[in-house]
Design a protein around this motif. Structure first.
Motif, PDB file in Angstrom:
ATOM      1  N   LYS A 129       0.807  -1.214   0.000  1.00 50.17           N
ATOM      2  CA  LYS A 129       0.000   0.000   0.000  1.00 50.17           C
ATOM      3  C   LYS A 129       0.843   1.267   0.000  1.00 50.17           C
ATOM      4  O   LYS A 129       0.382   2.318   0.412  1.00 50.17           O
ATOM      5  CB  LYS A 129      -0.930  -0.002   1.212  1.00 50.17           C
ATOM      6  CG  LYS A 129      -1.917  -1.156   1.189  1.00 50.17           C
ATOM      7  CD  LYS A 129      -2.794  -1.153   2.403  1.00 50.17           C
ATOM      8  CE  LYS A 129      -3.742  -2.338   2.357  1.00 50.17           C
ATOM      9  NZ  LYS A 129      -4.587  -2.377   3.543  1.00 50.17           N
ATOM     10  N   LEU A 130       2.027   1.182  -0.502  1.00 46.10           N
ATOM     11  CA  LEU A 130       2.934   2.324  -0.515  1.00 46.10           C
ATOM     12  C   LEU A 130       2.385   3.410  -1.437  1.00 46.10           C
ATOM     13  O   LEU A 130       2.191   3.198  -2.629  1.00 46.10           O
ATOM     14  CB  LEU A 130       4.312   1.863  -1.005  1.00 46.10           C
ATOM     15  CG  LEU A 130       5.461   2.832  -0.893  1.00 46.10           C
ATOM     16  CD1 LEU A 130       5.756   3.167   0.562  1.00 46.10           C
ATOM     17  CD2 LEU A 130       6.700   2.235  -1.528  1.00 46.10           C
ATOM     18  N   THR A 131       2.099   4.581  -0.865  1.00 45.78           N
ATOM     19  CA  THR A 131       1.565   5.690  -1.651  1.00 45.78           C
ATOM     20  C   THR A 131       2.532   6.866  -1.718  1.00 45.78           C
ATOM     21  O   THR A 131       2.388   7.715  -2.583  1.00 45.78           O
ATOM     22  CB  THR A 131       0.230   6.194  -1.079  1.00 45.78           C
ATOM     23  OG1 THR A 131       0.437   6.628   0.262  1.00 45.78           O
ATOM     24  CG2 THR A 131      -0.835   5.111  -1.128  1.00 45.78           C
ATOM     25  N   PRO A 136       2.357   3.838  -8.924  1.00 47.10           N
ATOM     26  CA  PRO A 136       3.615   4.333  -8.348  1.00 47.10           C
ATOM     27  C   PRO A 136       3.352   5.405  -7.282  1.00 47.10           C
ATOM     28  O   PRO A 136       2.468   6.239  -7.445  1.00 47.10           O
ATOM     29  CB  PRO A 136       4.348   4.946  -9.540  1.00 47.10           C
ATOM     30  CG  PRO A 136       3.714   4.365 -10.747  1.00 47.10           C
ATOM     31  CD  PRO A 136       2.294   4.076 -10.363  1.00 47.10           C
ATOM     32  N   PRO A 137       4.089   5.347  -6.196  1.00 50.36           N
ATOM     33  CA  PRO A 137       3.909   6.353  -5.145  1.00 50.36           C
ATOM     34  C   PRO A 137       4.511   7.690  -5.553  1.00 50.36           C
ATOM     35  O   PRO A 137       5.361   7.765  -6.440  1.00 50.36           O
ATOM     36  CB  PRO A 137       4.686   5.754  -3.963  1.00 50.36           C
ATOM     37  CG  PRO A 137       5.763   4.951  -4.617  1.00 50.36           C
ATOM     38  CD  PRO A 137       5.141   4.387  -5.868  1.00 50.36           C
ATOM     39  N   LEU A 138       4.053   8.733  -4.894  1.00 52.62           N
ATOM     40  CA  LEU A 138       4.694  10.036  -5.032  1.00 52.62           C
ATOM     41  C   LEU A 138       6.044   9.950  -4.335  1.00 52.62           C
ATOM     42  O   LEU A 138       6.122   9.554  -3.173  1.00 52.62           O
ATOM     43  CB  LEU A 138       3.837  11.123  -4.383  1.00 52.62           C
ATOM     44  CG  LEU A 138       4.535  12.478  -4.156  1.00 52.62           C
ATOM     45  CD1 LEU A 138       4.935  13.129  -5.475  1.00 52.62           C
ATOM     46  CD2 LEU A 138       3.636  13.402  -3.341  1.00 52.62           C
ATOM     47  N   ILE A 139       7.091  10.305  -5.050  1.00 51.99           N
ATOM     48  CA  ILE A 139       8.420  10.331  -4.458  1.00 51.99           C
ATOM     49  C   ILE A 139       8.761  11.777  -4.137  1.00 51.99           C
ATOM     50  O   ILE A 139       8.757  12.632  -5.024  1.00 51.99           O
ATOM     51  CB  ILE A 139       9.480   9.742  -5.417  1.00 51.99           C
ATOM     52  CG1 ILE A 139       9.153   8.286  -5.747  1.00 51.99           C
ATOM     53  CG2 ILE A 139      10.882   9.872  -4.811  1.00 51.99           C
ATOM     54  CD1 ILE A 139      10.019   7.696  -6.836  1.00 51.99           C
ATOM     55  N   PHE A 162       6.939  12.879  -8.843  1.00 51.92           N
ATOM     56  CA  PHE A 162       8.197  13.236  -8.187  1.00 51.92           C
ATOM     57  C   PHE A 162       8.154  14.701  -7.772  1.00 51.92           C
ATOM     58  O   PHE A 162       7.781  15.565  -8.565  1.00 51.92           O
ATOM     59  CB  PHE A 162       9.349  13.015  -9.173  1.00 51.92           C
ATOM     60  CG  PHE A 162      10.725  13.149  -8.586  1.00 51.92           C
ATOM     61  CD1 PHE A 162      11.306  12.101  -7.911  1.00 51.92           C
ATOM     62  CD2 PHE A 162      11.432  14.330  -8.731  1.00 51.92           C
ATOM     63  CE1 PHE A 162      12.581  12.218  -7.387  1.00 51.92           C
ATOM     64  CE2 PHE A 162      12.708  14.456  -8.211  1.00 51.92           C
ATOM     65  CZ  PHE A 162      13.282  13.396  -7.540  1.00 51.92           C
ATOM     66  N   SER A 163       8.514  14.962  -6.544  1.00 57.08           N
ATOM     67  CA  SER A 163       8.537  16.326  -6.048  1.00 57.08           C
ATOM     68  C   SER A 163       9.870  16.574  -5.347  1.00 57.08           C
ATOM     69  O   SER A 163      10.111  16.032  -4.274  1.00 57.08           O
ATOM     70  CB  SER A 163       7.373  16.560  -5.083  1.00 57.08           C
ATOM     71  OG  SER A 163       7.342  17.914  -4.699  1.00 57.08           O
ATOM     72  N   PRO A 164      10.752  17.356  -5.951  1.00 56.80           N
ATOM     73  CA  PRO A 164      12.036  17.654  -5.306  1.00 56.80           C
ATOM     74  C   PRO A 164      11.887  18.760  -4.265  1.00 56.80           C
ATOM     75  O   PRO A 164      11.106  19.691  -4.457  1.00 56.80           O
ATOM     76  CB  PRO A 164      12.910  18.119  -6.468  1.00 56.80           C
ATOM     77  CG  PRO A 164      11.954  18.675  -7.460  1.00 56.80           C
ATOM     78  CD  PRO A 164      10.667  17.906  -7.299  1.00 56.80           C
ATOM     79  N   VAL A 165      12.618  18.627  -3.177  1.00 59.42           N
ATOM     80  CA  VAL A 165      12.628  19.640  -2.127  1.00 59.42           C
ATOM     81  C   VAL A 165      14.082  20.026  -1.876  1.00 59.42           C
ATOM     82  O   VAL A 165      14.905  19.169  -1.549  1.00 59.42           O
ATOM     83  CB  VAL A 165      11.991  19.116  -0.821  1.00 59.42           C
ATOM     84  CG1 VAL A 165      12.110  20.149   0.294  1.00 59.42           C
ATOM     85  CG2 VAL A 165      10.540  18.722  -1.045  1.00 59.42           C
ATOM     86  N   ALA A 214       5.403  19.074   0.749  1.00 58.13           N
ATOM     87  CA  ALA A 214       5.625  18.401  -0.535  1.00 58.13           C
ATOM     88  C   ALA A 214       4.750  17.161  -0.664  1.00 58.13           C
ATOM     89  O   ALA A 214       4.258  16.850  -1.749  1.00 58.13           O
ATOM     90  CB  ALA A 214       7.100  18.032  -0.686  1.00 58.13           C
ATOM     91  N   LEU A 215       4.546  16.457   0.448  1.00 52.02           N
ATOM     92  CA  LEU A 215       3.697  15.265   0.411  1.00 52.02           C
ATOM     93  C   LEU A 215       2.225  15.616   0.211  1.00 52.02           C
ATOM     94  O   LEU A 215       1.471  14.855  -0.369  1.00 52.02           O
ATOM     95  CB  LEU A 215       3.854  14.466   1.703  1.00 52.02           C
ATOM     96  CG  LEU A 215       5.166  13.712   1.830  1.00 52.02           C
ATOM     97  CD1 LEU A 215       5.349  13.193   3.244  1.00 52.02           C
ATOM     98  CD2 LEU A 215       5.232  12.569   0.824  1.00 52.02           C
ATOM     99  N   MET A 216       1.815  16.777   0.664  1.00 58.29           N
ATOM    100  CA  MET A 216       0.416  17.176   0.546  1.00 58.29           C
ATOM    101  C   MET A 216       0.118  17.880  -0.769  1.00 58.29           C
ATOM    102  O   MET A 216      -1.015  17.864  -1.236  1.00 58.29           O
ATOM    103  CB  MET A 216       0.040  18.098   1.701  1.00 58.29           C
ATOM    104  CG  MET A 216      -0.001  17.372   3.029  1.00 58.29           C
ATOM    105  SD  MET A 216      -0.570  18.428   4.350  1.00 58.29           S
ATOM    106  CE  MET A 216       0.949  19.210   4.853  1.00 58.29           C
ATOM    107  N   GLY A 217       1.123  18.515  -1.371  1.00 60.35           N
ATOM    108  CA  GLY A 217       0.897  19.293  -2.581  1.00 60.35           C
ATOM    109  C   GLY A 217       1.030  18.450  -3.823  1.00 60.35           C
ATOM    110  O   GLY A 217       1.429  17.290  -3.772  1.00 60.35           O
TER     111      GLY A 217
END
Length: 161
Positions: free
Chosen positions: A59-61, A88-91, A115-118, A144-147
């Motif tokens: 259940k990896l999201t 695929p999960p959000l990375i 993919f969301s770089p921080v 980043a996880l919420m957006g």
């Protein structure tokens, strides 16, 4: 550095995969329901064992990935492995102030994985600058996880996606 963030999540949903060489006490102090997975992404056997274990996490999201530049080879392997999942999960990848993020952003775009770089680093102050605090790092990670994925991609990278 992500301990404040990890403490805010339900234990059943959190897996911490980290190089436990430093801050061992902080990791041990996390909720007992948080699964801790030792990972040395610079060691081929450890990295492969971790990638093999991905199939156990159905259940990896979301995946928060903070691997130093010397471990980008592992990060690319992980991105490809996660891209092969049905959903695929959000990375969310945390990059240090001097890290080269382009290779991983390109790998995520090619794999068509969210993919969301921080970018981490320093904060300017009236008297100069200081390094970001653990709470600031945790807050950026949570945002980043919420957006939406990729909101902080540079315009030229976003245009290629």
């Amino acid at each position: 550095m992500l301990a404040p963030f990890c403490r805010t999540l339900p234990g059943e949903e959190v897996i911490v995969a980290a190089r436990f060489r430093s801050n061992k006490e902080r990791v041990r102090s996390l909720d007992l329901r948080i699964e801790r997975v030792s990972l040395d992404y610079l060691d081929e056997a450890s990295g492969t064992a971790f990638l093999d274990r991905l199939r156990d996490w159905h259940k990896l999201t979301h995946c928060v990935l903070w691997v130093h530049s010397v471990g980008h080879g592992f990060s690319q392997r992980l991105i490809k492995a996660l891209a092969n999942r049905r959903d695929p999960p959000l990375i969310v990848h945390l990059f240090g102030s001097n890290a080269d993020s382009d290779r991983l952003i390109e790998a995520a775009l090619a794999a068509k994985v969210p993919f969301s770089p921080v970018r981490l680093g320093h904060v300017n102050t009236p008297t100069g600058w200081r390094w970001m605090t653990d709470d600031e790092i945790s807050t950026l990670t949570a945002k980043a996880l919420m957006g939406p994925a990729g909101t902080d991609l540079s315009p030229e990278i976003r245009a290629r996606s």
